[in-house]
Design an enzyme around this catalytic site. Sequence first.
Site, PDB file in Angstrom:
ATOM      1  N   ARG A  63      39.019  46.539 -41.908  1.00  0.00           N
ATOM      2  CA  ARG A  63      37.935  45.910 -42.643  1.00  0.00           C
ATOM      3  C   ARG A  63      37.954  44.414 -42.417  1.00  0.00           C
ATOM      4  NH1 ARG A  63      35.409  46.765 -48.005  1.00  0.00           N
ATOM      5  NH2 ARG A  63      33.989  45.012 -48.247  1.00  0.00           N
ATOM      6  N   ASP A 113      36.436  51.316 -53.884  1.00  0.00           N
ATOM      7  CA  ASP A 113      36.056  50.705 -55.159  1.00  0.00           C
ATOM      8  C   ASP A 113      36.686  51.478 -56.312  1.00  0.00           C
ATOM      9  OD1 ASP A 113      34.313  48.819 -54.011  1.00  0.00           O
ATOM     10  OD2 ASP A 113      32.633  50.222 -54.042  1.00  0.00           O
TER      11      ASP A 113
END
Length: 158
Positions: free
Chosen positions: A82, A96
């Site tokens: 990422r 999340d």
Amino acid sequence: MERVYIGLGSNLADPQEQLRNAVQALGLLPDTTLVRVSSFYASDSLLPGQPRYTNAVAALDTALAPLDLLDALQAIETDQGRERKERWGPRTLDLDILLFGDRLIDEPRLKVPHYHMQARPFVLHPLAELVHHSLQLADGRLFSDLLADCPFEGLERL
Ligand code: ROI
């Protein structure tokens, strides 16, 4: 131990493989047990011009503190390539924290229940596989009400 629900998303570099690798990494977190993983779902990006996303939700039992879990999730995101360039840009992996036991968390780095849970079919429908729909969120909202306002529309169960 507290029951935690994690939203997983990817739209780059073989999204299904990214999610499988992330699930494996979640299962290796310290002081944490991976309980269940939802089906994987494909959907168009909410923002135009991005590849389609694959999303899922995982249930964990953890003894980690919320910010320690957040650090661990961000380490997994980084491990899987990422890059935090643009805020809403395409990503190899997004993890999340959606729900953390019955806690209401309002810290600069972490808001729980997750801000964008409502009205996002790619979050609510996989989560619906894992929770009782009578669940009341820490902010008082009923899961069944969120789900009723969020049609399955546009989701493809993989
Ligand atoms: N769209 C979908 N379908 N799934 C996501 O996980 C997702 N994540 C995002 C934006 C760009 C808002 N769109 C998304 O961050």
